[in-house]
Design a protein around this motif. Structure first.
Motif, short mmCIF file in Angstrom:
data_model
loop_
_atom_site.label_atom_id
_atom_site.label_comp_id
_atom_site.label_asym_id
_atom_site.label_seq_id
_atom_site.Cartn_x
_atom_site.Cartn_y
_atom_site.Cartn_z
N ALA A 52 0.81 -1.22 0.00
CA ALA A 52 0.00 0.00 0.00
C ALA A 52 0.84 1.27 0.00
O ALA A 52 0.46 2.28 -0.61
CB ALA A 52 -0.94 0.00 1.21
N PHE A 53 1.99 1.24 0.69
CA PHE A 53 2.75 2.48 0.90
C PHE A 53 4.13 2.48 0.26
O PHE A 53 4.78 3.52 0.21
CB PHE A 53 2.89 2.74 2.40
CG PHE A 53 1.60 3.04 3.09
CD1 PHE A 53 1.09 4.33 3.12
CD2 PHE A 53 0.87 2.03 3.69
CE1 PHE A 53 -0.11 4.60 3.74
CE2 PHE A 53 -0.33 2.29 4.32
CZ PHE A 53 -0.84 3.58 4.33
N GLY A 54 4.58 1.31 -0.20
CA GLY A 54 5.89 1.24 -0.82
C GLY A 54 6.99 0.91 0.18
O GLY A 54 6.83 1.09 1.39
N ALA A 55 8.11 0.45 -0.36
CA ALA A 55 9.23 0.03 0.49
C ALA A 55 9.92 1.21 1.18
O ALA A 55 10.74 1.01 2.09
CB ALA A 55 10.25 -0.74 -0.35
N SER A 56 9.60 2.43 0.80
CA SER A 56 10.22 3.60 1.43
C SER A 56 9.82 3.76 2.89
O SER A 56 10.46 4.52 3.63
CB SER A 56 9.86 4.87 0.66
OG SER A 56 8.47 5.12 0.73
N VAL A 57 8.75 3.06 3.33
CA VAL A 57 8.33 3.17 4.73
C VAL A 57 9.03 2.13 5.61
O VAL A 57 8.67 1.96 6.77
CB VAL A 57 6.80 3.04 4.88
CG1 VAL A 57 6.09 4.15 4.13
CG2 VAL A 57 6.31 1.67 4.43
#
Length: 210
Positions: A52-57
């Motif tokens: 949902a939010f991407g691996a950047s989180v």
């Protein structure tokens, strides 16, 4: 079993009340702690968060970077709802499992920050609200948690209002004052919970005997 919902706004002191109740003998089911568990590395919850939010989180170690994710969702109600849709069912399932394991005579306190927001009050025999004025919450968040005033206000704005929480309260603990004023109130609440648990148990036995 007596099922108690415990809630309060961020910075109101709910965690301290939870700790004190556990010391008296309550079985505490901590929704915040469970919410961290269900998105630990390797869990389906974490996979859903990344989708949902991407691996950047994620941190370099592959765990949720909670400050980074928090900054995203508390600035955007739609993204907060997305996160809640992922996490809340997982937390509910694990909470129910812990409740079942507590035993029939336990006083189970569900420590739930978003109890009012998610309409969960009917799930419990009674609701205890830890109450503090917004100004007190703000001062604690900036002084004790190191938040900026804008960050603190955003977190508070993402939660129910004080009035909304009090509307679902069976018992209220006033934590607007110093810490030493809190413990006597919690002791009185525990006495009330114990009395209610005894009465509920007696009522169940009477029904079974009929």
């Amino acid at each position: 079993m007596l099922k108690v919902g415990l809630t309060g706004g961020i910075g109101a002191g709910k965690s301290e009340v939870s700790r004190l109740l556990a010391g008296y003998g309550a079985v505490v089911v901590d929704a915040d702690r469970i919410a961290r568990e269900v998105v630990e590395p390797g869990t389906p919850g974490l996979a859903a968060v990344v989708e949902a939010f991407g691996a950047s989180v994620l941190t370099p170690g592959g765990a949720v970077d909670r400050p980074k994710l928090g900054a995203i969702v508390f600035a955007d109600p739609e993204r907060l709802q997305t996160l809640n849709t992922i996490v809340h069912p997982l937390v509910g399932a694990r909470s129910a499992e812990l409740e079942r394991a507590a035993g029939p005579d336990a006083i189970v306190v569900h420590d739930v920050p978003l109890l009012s927001e998610n309409g969960l009050a009917p799930l419990y025999d009674l609701v205890v609200v830890v109450d503090a004025a917004p100004g007190t919450q703000l001062a604690r968040l900036t002084a004790l948690r190191g938040m900026t005033e804008d960050e603190a206000r955003a977190r508070m704005a993402a939660q129910a209002t004080r009035e909304q929480r009090l509307a679902v309260a069976t018992l209220v603990i006033d934590n607007d004052g110093p810490l030493e004023a809190l413990e006597p109130q919690v002791r009185a609440v525990w006495k009330e919970l114990t009395a209610r648990a005894v009465a509920a148990s007696a009522g169940e036995r009477a029904e079974q005997a009929e």
